[in-house]
Scaffold this motif. Structure first.
Motif, short mmCIF file in Angstrom:
data_model
loop_
_atom_site.label_atom_id
_atom_site.label_comp_id
_atom_site.label_asym_id
_atom_site.label_seq_id
_atom_site.Cartn_x
_atom_site.Cartn_y
_atom_site.Cartn_z
N ARG A 1 8.99 -21.71 10.68
CA ARG A 1 8.15 -22.85 10.32
C ARG A 1 7.69 -22.93 9.03
N LEU A 2 7.76 -21.28 8.39
CA LEU A 2 7.19 -21.06 7.24
C LEU A 2 8.15 -20.05 6.52
N PHE A 3 8.32 -20.26 5.38
CA PHE A 3 9.32 -19.27 4.23
C PHE A 3 8.32 -18.54 3.34
N MET A 4 9.06 -17.28 2.97
CA MET A 4 8.03 -16.74 1.97
C MET A 4 8.63 -17.13 0.64
N GLY A 5 10.12 -17.16 0.42
CA GLY A 5 10.53 -17.46 -0.87
C GLY A 5 10.46 -16.12 -1.73
N ASP A 6 11.13 -16.41 -2.84
CA ASP A 6 10.99 -14.87 -3.43
C ASP A 6 9.75 -14.53 -4.11
N SER A 7 8.85 -15.49 -4.15
CA SER A 7 7.31 -14.96 -4.71
C SER A 7 6.87 -14.07 -3.43
N GLY A 8 7.17 -14.36 -2.34
CA GLY A 8 6.80 -13.58 -1.17
C GLY A 8 7.47 -12.25 -1.00
N SER A 9 8.76 -12.34 -0.97
CA SER A 9 9.80 -11.03 -0.86
C SER A 9 9.35 -10.32 -2.00
N LEU A 10 9.32 -10.62 -3.32
CA LEU A 10 9.22 -9.57 -4.38
C LEU A 10 7.67 -9.10 -4.34
N PHE A 11 6.87 -9.72 -3.72
CA PHE A 11 5.42 -9.14 -3.55
C PHE A 11 5.32 -8.11 -2.61
N LEU A 12 6.22 -8.54 -1.44
CA LEU A 12 6.45 -7.30 -0.32
C LEU A 12 6.94 -6.17 -0.86
N GLY A 13 8.11 -6.46 -1.50
CA GLY A 13 8.81 -5.23 -2.22
C GLY A 13 7.82 -4.43 -3.19
N ALA A 14 7.06 -5.09 -3.85
CA ALA A 14 6.27 -4.41 -4.77
C ALA A 14 4.92 -3.62 -4.27
N VAL A 15 4.31 -4.39 -3.14
CA VAL A 15 3.29 -3.35 -2.45
C VAL A 15 3.83 -2.34 -1.74
N LEU A 16 5.20 -2.35 -1.26
CA LEU A 16 5.60 -1.03 -0.54
C LEU A 16 6.18 -0.20 -1.51
N GLY A 17 6.85 -0.56 -2.52
CA GLY A 17 7.26 0.16 -3.61
C GLY A 17 6.28 0.95 -4.26
N GLY A 18 5.34 0.32 -4.60
CA GLY A 18 3.98 1.01 -5.28
C GLY A 18 3.32 1.87 -4.50
N ALA A 19 2.97 1.33 -3.26
CA ALA A 19 2.18 2.17 -2.36
C ALA A 19 3.17 3.52 -2.20
N SER A 20 4.51 3.56 -1.97
CA SER A 20 5.18 4.82 -1.59
C SER A 20 5.38 5.62 -2.57
N LEU A 21 5.08 5.15 -3.95
CA LEU A 21 5.09 6.14 -5.16
C LEU A 21 3.97 6.90 -5.35
N VAL A 22 2.93 6.49 -4.89
CA VAL A 22 1.58 7.07 -4.97
C VAL A 22 1.74 8.56 -4.49
N PRO A 23 1.80 8.62 -3.14
CA PRO A 23 1.80 10.14 -2.53
C PRO A 23 3.13 11.01 -3.29
N VAL A 24 4.30 10.57 -3.71
CA VAL A 24 5.25 11.08 -4.43
C VAL A 24 4.85 11.62 -5.84
#
Length: 218
Positions: free
Chosen positions: A124-147
């Protein structure tokens, strides 16, 4: 830098949802944001990062942004997989990430869990590209820090980060290879994702999504 990069990619997604940006424009935007993120993270390192690590880090960030974007192809799939990945990053890399980023990931996971209630099948609720790109950026950015904080060649944290992100990475690689072999454009949508393949084998959409949740948990 990580939440700022995520907000920037959310802005790109809003423009895409409203104006239908071309795949090239979104790719360029994610590379620019990724480069600024790596530069900001590198300011705290007196020696800086090697050129090859900088390049790989930018590609990793941009790739994960678009991997989560592509993964948003069934109700609850991208949000559920991101929930598992966020908690995994916070648990495995908690000491390296620092308290601020660790709390951000836990809060992010809680927000995803609340969103998932409305986004699960039938959504009943969708994230759109604004949501999915935000998800990828949080995970991508956070996973870079320990590396990027690891001494020497960061092989171990890089392998762990890839394992945590295995579902979106495998799905994107799978789709790109199949479309290449079929002579189709990699940017053209279709029902050739791993979730769609599972559904074509006889699993319901809910079961296909849960199988990918399980793969992410493992």
């Amino acid at each position: 830098p990580v939440p700022l990069a995520a907000l920037a990619m959310c802005g790109v997604g809003v423009l895409d949802d409203r104006l239908q940006l071309s795949p090239t424009a979104k790719l360029v935007a994610s590379i620019v944001v990724g480069a600024l993120l790596v530069f900001a993270l590198g300011r705290s390192d007196p020696d800086g990062f090697p050129g090859w690590l900088t390049l790989v880090s930018i590609v990793w960030f941009a790739g994960l942004c678009h991997a989560l974007n592509l993964l948003d192809n069934m109700d609850g799939l991208a949000s559920g997989v991101a929930f598992v990945a966020a908690l995994s990053l916070a648990t495995v890399f908690g000491d390296t990430l620092g308290a601020g980023l660790d709390v951000l990931l836990i809060a992010f996971a809680g927000a995803l869990l609340g969103f998932l209630y409305w986004n699960r099948s039938r959504a009943r609720l969708f994230m759109g590209d604004s949501g999915s790109l935000f998800l990828g950026a949080v995970l991508g950015g956070a996973s870079l820090v320990p590396v990027l904080r690891a001494p020497g060649v960061p092989l171990e944290p890089a392998i762990v980060a890839v394992m945590i992100m295995v579902v979106p990475l495998f799905d994107t690689s799978f789709v790109l290879v199949l479309r290449r072999l079929a002579g189709r454009s990699a940017t053209r949508g279709g029902t050739d994702h791993v979730s769609h393949r599972l559904a074509s084998l006889g699993f319901s959409e809910r079961s296909a999504v849960r199988i990918l949740y399980l793969l992410g948990l493992i």
